[in-house]
Design an enzyme around this catalytic site. Structure first.
Site, PDB file in Angstrom:
ATOM      1  N   ALA A  54      19.861 -56.701  98.992  1.00 19.35           N
ATOM      2  CA  ALA A  54      18.580 -57.357  99.233  1.00 19.35           C
ATOM      3  C   ALA A  54      17.826 -56.687 100.384  1.00 19.35           C
ATOM      4  CB  ALA A  54      18.795 -58.842  99.515  1.00 19.35           C
ATOM      5  N   ALA A  84      16.476 -53.396  99.119  1.00 21.38           N
ATOM      6  CA  ALA A  84      15.350 -53.638  98.216  1.00 21.38           C
ATOM      7  C   ALA A  84      14.096 -54.066  98.970  1.00 21.38           C
ATOM      8  CB  ALA A  84      15.741 -54.711  97.191  1.00 21.38           C
ATOM      9  N   GLU A  85      14.244 -55.014  99.900  1.00 23.95           N
ATOM     10  CA  GLU A  85      13.065 -55.490 100.628  1.00 23.95           C
ATOM     11  C   GLU A  85      12.511 -54.396 101.539  1.00 23.95           C
ATOM     12  OE1 GLU A  85      10.997 -59.229 102.737  1.00 23.95           O
ATOM     13  OE2 GLU A  85      12.853 -59.483 101.627  1.00 23.95           O
ATOM     14  N   THR A  86      13.382 -53.581 102.094  1.00 25.92           N
ATOM     15  CA  THR A  86      12.920 -52.491 102.953  1.00 25.92           C
ATOM     16  C   THR A  86      12.025 -51.526 102.199  1.00 25.92           C
ATOM     17  OG1 THR A  86      14.872 -52.652 104.382  1.00 25.92           O
ATOM     18  CG2 THR A  86      13.670 -50.548 104.393  1.00 25.92           C
ATOM     19  N   SER A 115       8.839 -53.150 100.690  1.00 23.92           N
ATOM     20  CA  SER A 115       7.832 -53.402 101.730  1.00 23.92           C
ATOM     21  C   SER A 115       7.151 -52.115 102.180  1.00 23.92           C
ATOM     22  CB  SER A 115       8.476 -54.097 102.930  1.00 23.92           C
ATOM     23  OG  SER A 115       8.896 -55.384 102.579  1.00 23.92           O
TER      24      SER A 115
END
Length: 126
Positions: A43, A46-48, A51
């Site tokens: 997660a 993925a968010e890194t 974003s």
């Protein structure tokens, strides 16, 4: 002390483009108690990169922040590294959505994530 979570997890962005952001992350140091890559590590990767892709698409006068993240973990990873690739599904004025595909060293899909970011005007002084 480095306060940026991706650095602590060993995430390295290797490709920066509004249409494709790529990063790698080591499995070692990012395990859960059963010796597998932690779902939260997927997660974070993925968010890194989602974003980063959202920020690149937002432009210099706007900011992008994660609004919703979903991850489906397909295959366990015990060693080596994983690679995440974020590509846009939708880029709009107020939101953008990215698909992030995470694969192991053998190119097998281990996780599919989807991140939606909210896009806003950059606050003064930011």
């Amino acid at each position: 002390m480095d306060q940026w979570l991706p650095s602590r997890m060993g995430i390295e962005v290797t490709e920066w483009d509004p249409k494709r952001v790529v990063a790698t992350m080591p499995v070692e140091g990012n395990l859960q108690p059963y010796g597998l890559l932690h779902g939260g590590a997927n997660a974070t990767l993925a968010e890194t990169i989602g974003s980063v892709a959202a920020a690149l698409n937002a432009g210099i006068d706007r900011v992008a922040m994660g609004l919703e993240l979903s991850c489906t973990h397909h295959r366990a990873v015990r060693s080596g590294s994983v690679t995440g690739v974020a590509t846009p599904l939708h880029v709009g004025r107020s939101t953008s959505t990215f698909e992030i595909v995470i694969t192991d060293d053998e190119g097998r899909r281990t996780c599919t994530a989807r991140l939606t970011c909210i896009v806003r005007e950059r606050p003064p002084g930011a």
